[in-house]
Design a protein around this motif. Structure first.
Motif, PDB file in Angstrom:
ATOM      1  N   TRP A 395      32.034  -7.899  -4.126  1.00 35.39           N
ATOM      2  CA  TRP A 395      31.431  -7.369  -2.915  1.00 35.39           C
ATOM      3  C   TRP A 395      30.882  -5.761  -3.271  1.00 35.39           C
ATOM      4  O   TRP A 395      30.167  -5.366  -2.421  1.00 35.39           O
ATOM      5  N   LEU A 425      23.610  -6.909   3.113  1.00 36.17           N
ATOM      6  CA  LEU A 425      24.331  -8.414   3.395  1.00 36.17           C
ATOM      7  C   LEU A 425      23.569  -8.977   2.828  1.00 36.17           C
ATOM      8  O   LEU A 425      24.262 -10.269   2.402  1.00 36.17           O
ATOM      9  N   SER A 429      25.463 -12.525   0.251  1.00 35.97           N
ATOM     10  CA  SER A 429      25.627 -13.747   0.478  1.00 35.97           C
ATOM     11  C   SER A 429      25.319 -14.394  -0.241  1.00 35.97           C
ATOM     12  O   SER A 429      25.007 -15.559  -0.234  1.00 35.97           O
ATOM     13  N   GLU A 437      32.764 -13.201  -0.757  1.00 33.63           N
ATOM     14  CA  GLU A 437      31.988 -11.978   0.190  1.00 33.63           C
ATOM     15  C   GLU A 437      33.358 -11.520   0.987  1.00 33.63           C
ATOM     16  O   GLU A 437      34.787 -11.875   1.117  1.00 33.63           O
ATOM     17  N   GLU A 440      36.268 -10.884   6.233  1.00 34.64           N
ATOM     18  CA  GLU A 440      35.055 -10.263   7.430  1.00 34.64           C
ATOM     19  C   GLU A 440      33.680 -11.388   7.659  1.00 34.64           C
ATOM     20  O   GLU A 440      33.487 -11.643   8.783  1.00 34.64           O
ATOM     21  N   LEU A 441      33.170 -11.290   6.154  1.00 34.35           N
ATOM     22  CA  LEU A 441      31.554 -11.951   6.593  1.00 34.35           C
ATOM     23  C   LEU A 441      31.868 -13.845   7.044  1.00 34.35           C
ATOM     24  O   LEU A 441      30.966 -14.028   7.675  1.00 34.35           O
ATOM     25  N   SER A 442      32.585 -13.653   6.756  1.00 32.66           N
ATOM     26  CA  SER A 442      32.994 -15.887   6.383  1.00 32.66           C
ATOM     27  C   SER A 442      33.429 -16.293   7.686  1.00 32.66           C
ATOM     28  O   SER A 442      33.766 -17.446   8.020  1.00 32.66           O
ATOM     29  N   PRO A 447      26.653 -11.827  10.009  1.00 34.09           N
ATOM     30  CA  PRO A 447      27.192 -11.422   9.620  1.00 34.09           C
ATOM     31  C   PRO A 447      26.650 -10.273  10.143  1.00 34.09           C
ATOM     32  O   PRO A 447      25.101 -10.021   9.679  1.00 34.09           O
ATOM     33  N   GLN A 448      27.272  -8.609  10.300  1.00 33.87           N
ATOM     34  CA  GLN A 448      26.179  -7.594  10.731  1.00 33.87           C
ATOM     35  C   GLN A 448      26.777  -6.494   9.948  1.00 33.87           C
ATOM     36  O   GLN A 448      28.070  -6.864   9.499  1.00 33.87           O
ATOM     37  N   ALA A 451      30.430  -5.473  10.153  1.00 28.22           N
ATOM     38  CA  ALA A 451      31.492  -6.710   9.459  1.00 28.22           C
ATOM     39  C   ALA A 451      31.917  -6.108   8.439  1.00 28.22           C
ATOM     40  O   ALA A 451      32.356  -5.478   7.578  1.00 28.22           O
ATOM     41  N   ILE A 452      30.934  -5.402   7.505  1.00 28.04           N
ATOM     42  CA  ILE A 452      31.176  -4.221   6.015  1.00 28.04           C
ATOM     43  C   ILE A 452      31.761  -3.461   6.382  1.00 28.04           C
ATOM     44  O   ILE A 452      32.915  -3.311   6.256  1.00 28.04           O
TER      45      ILE A 452
END
Length: 492
Positions: A395, A425, A429, A437, A440-442, A447-448, A451-452
């Protein structure tokens, strides 16, 4: 007869330009003896009594797995770490991420068949894997294949007490023979197709490992990526801290002195460069290197940063400019190769030196390396490091690409704006299984961009300064074509 004069600087530069930045990246492919450097701080990473080793990409997880697995290399490093008595160990492979015929370590596809199709709990599968690994070195009457109604996993699942009794007997047999069996587990990010599977199977392996800590001669040993070790999901069981807490796990890191010790070992082991490097060391600090086939560096060249710096000054000059204002070459290079956690990969370090030796103006210098070459080395090492990062974190391409020409340090909002404009994002996804991924996104259904950033901070690609602004270290910034005032310029 005309004798050809040997140019020692050119010869040394040629050797540096052919350094191998990645001698081993698979647990089933051992390094050559000349490529092995055993830092004092890595003793714990090879210790059979320390079951969990954590490291980032290129820090040596698979390198040390391969070294332990192969009899020749294991006996070689036993001399560097006599306390561990590695010569009294037999080593099997429990998992390494791919197909393997080394004592039957299962592939991910085999795990899918056993867990998803046959319905076996992951804990039972790992018990069976450990048992089969032990049976390769101790005479045990157990099924040889893992799967099927008469397979070992079914046999283990049918009677837990019988399995534990057999393992205890094997443990006692090994103890009486003064032997140990170490079962290695590497590349655990390939345990499943998504984080749910990986988390479940890793957690089960850790639980089995914890349960077996009382065994004296059967030792599971797990090599984990940093993001997995820091994932709260895999430690969601009682007493997980006994394996995963900072005081329990081993963090595989390379100190500044270790990086230079590795470089000097490679030079001392090179047929062409060894005499020239020996002369350089003698001139720099009056140390005479042994002249055997695979010389062991004197402790001063391994541990004394002052002496190491004198040798590197002979090789590259003392300063990055006319004086110390621009920095000393010895400290400047690792500083600009470090991630946000201060970690430097040996592969990255060697790549930087290799690129510096190959720089277009290197041949005009009276030394093997020079400051402009070292700056070019950072550019080349950054490109390699970012490529390695993409292999572990698919990612990262979607995250880094929109940040080109962004100056750092910067406010986090500036990063969020770029990711929103690039619809980062959504791109992550909708990867259609091309990569995992970020963890943090899971962890959330909505997710915002924050989170990245959290993921980048965790894996050391970004750091938050005391004033709250976000910085990207040079080792990633340069290849990402991001800007920093006074920093190494990205290639264009």
């Amino acid at each position: 007869m005309i004798q050809t004069m040997i140019d020692p600087v050119a010869t040394l530069r040629t050797t540096l330009g052919h350094l191998e930045p990645a001698p081993s990246s698979s647990a089933t492919v051992p390094p050559t003896l000349s490529q092995i450097y055993a830092p004092e701080g890595h003793e714990a990473a090879l210790d059979p009594e320390r079951p969990v080793v954590v490291g980032g990409r290129g820090t040596g997880k698979s390198f040390w797995s391969a070294t332990l697995l192969d009899t020749t290399t294991r006996h070689f490093v036993a001399g560097s770490y006599p306390r561990l008595q590695l010569e009294r160990c037999d080593v099997s492979l429990g998992f390494a991420g791919g197909d393997s015929d080394h004592h039957g370590a299962p592939s991910r596809e085999e795990l899918d068949d056993l867990i998803n199709t046959d319905g076996h709990p992951p804990e039972k599968v790992w018990r069976a894997v450990v048992l089969r690994s032990v049976a390769a070195h101790v005479d045990l009457q157990v099924p040889t294949k893992l799967r099927g109604p008469d397979g070992l996993v079914t046999w283990v699942s049918a009677d837990a007490a019988r399995t534990q009794s057999l393992l205890r007997q094997a443990d006692e047999t090994l103890r009486q023979a003064n032997r140990r069996v170490v079962v290695l587990f590497d590349a655990l990010d390939h345990l499943g197709q998504d984080w749910r599977q990986i988390r479940e199977r890793t957690r089960a392996l850790l639980q089995v490992t914890l349960a077996m800590r009382t065994y004296r001669s059967i030792k599971p040993k797990i090599f984990l990526r940093v993001d997995q070790a820091d994932d709260t999901g895999i430690g969601a069981f009682p007493d997980a801290s006994k394996l995963l807490s900072p005081g329990s796990r081993v963090d595989l890191t390379w100190e500044e002195r270790d990086l230079y010790g590795l470089l000097y070992t490679l030079l001392a082991n090179d047929v062409q460069a060894a005499p020239l490097f020996s002369d350089m060391v003698r001139e720099a600090c009056s140390i005479v290197l042994p002249q055997d086939h695979q010389p062991t560096l004197p402790s001063s060249l391994k541990d004394d940063t002052g002496i190491q710096a004198k040798v590197f000054s002979e090789m590259a000059g003392e300063f990055m400019g006319a004086n110390k204002e621009k920095g000393r070459t010895y400290t400047w290079l690792p500083k600009h190769l470090a991630d946000a956690h201060g970690r430097v990969s040996p592969r990255t370090f060697l790549e930087a030196v290799r690129q510096a030796a190959r720089h277009r103006d290197a041949s005009q210098s009276r030394r093997a390396l020079n400051p402009s070459g070292l700056r070019a080395g950072i550019q080349g090492a950054s490109e390699l490091r970012l490529q390695q990062l993409k292999e572990d974190y698919g990612w990262i391409e979607e995250v880094i690409s929109p940040l080109a020409d962004q100056q750092v340090p910067c406010g986090e909002g500036e990063l969020f704006t770029r990711w929103n404009e690039a619809r980062t994002l959504g791109a992550i996804s909708h990867s259609n299984g091309r990569f995992l991924e970020p963890i943090e996104l899971s962890e959330t259904d909505n997710p915002q961009p924050a989170a990245i950033l959290k993921a980048l901070l965790r894996i050391g690609v970004a750091e938050r300064r005391a004033n709250g602004r976000i910085n990207i270290p040079d080792i990633y910034r340069v290849a990402a074509k991001m800007l920093r005032k006074g920093g190494v310029t990205p290639k264009r």
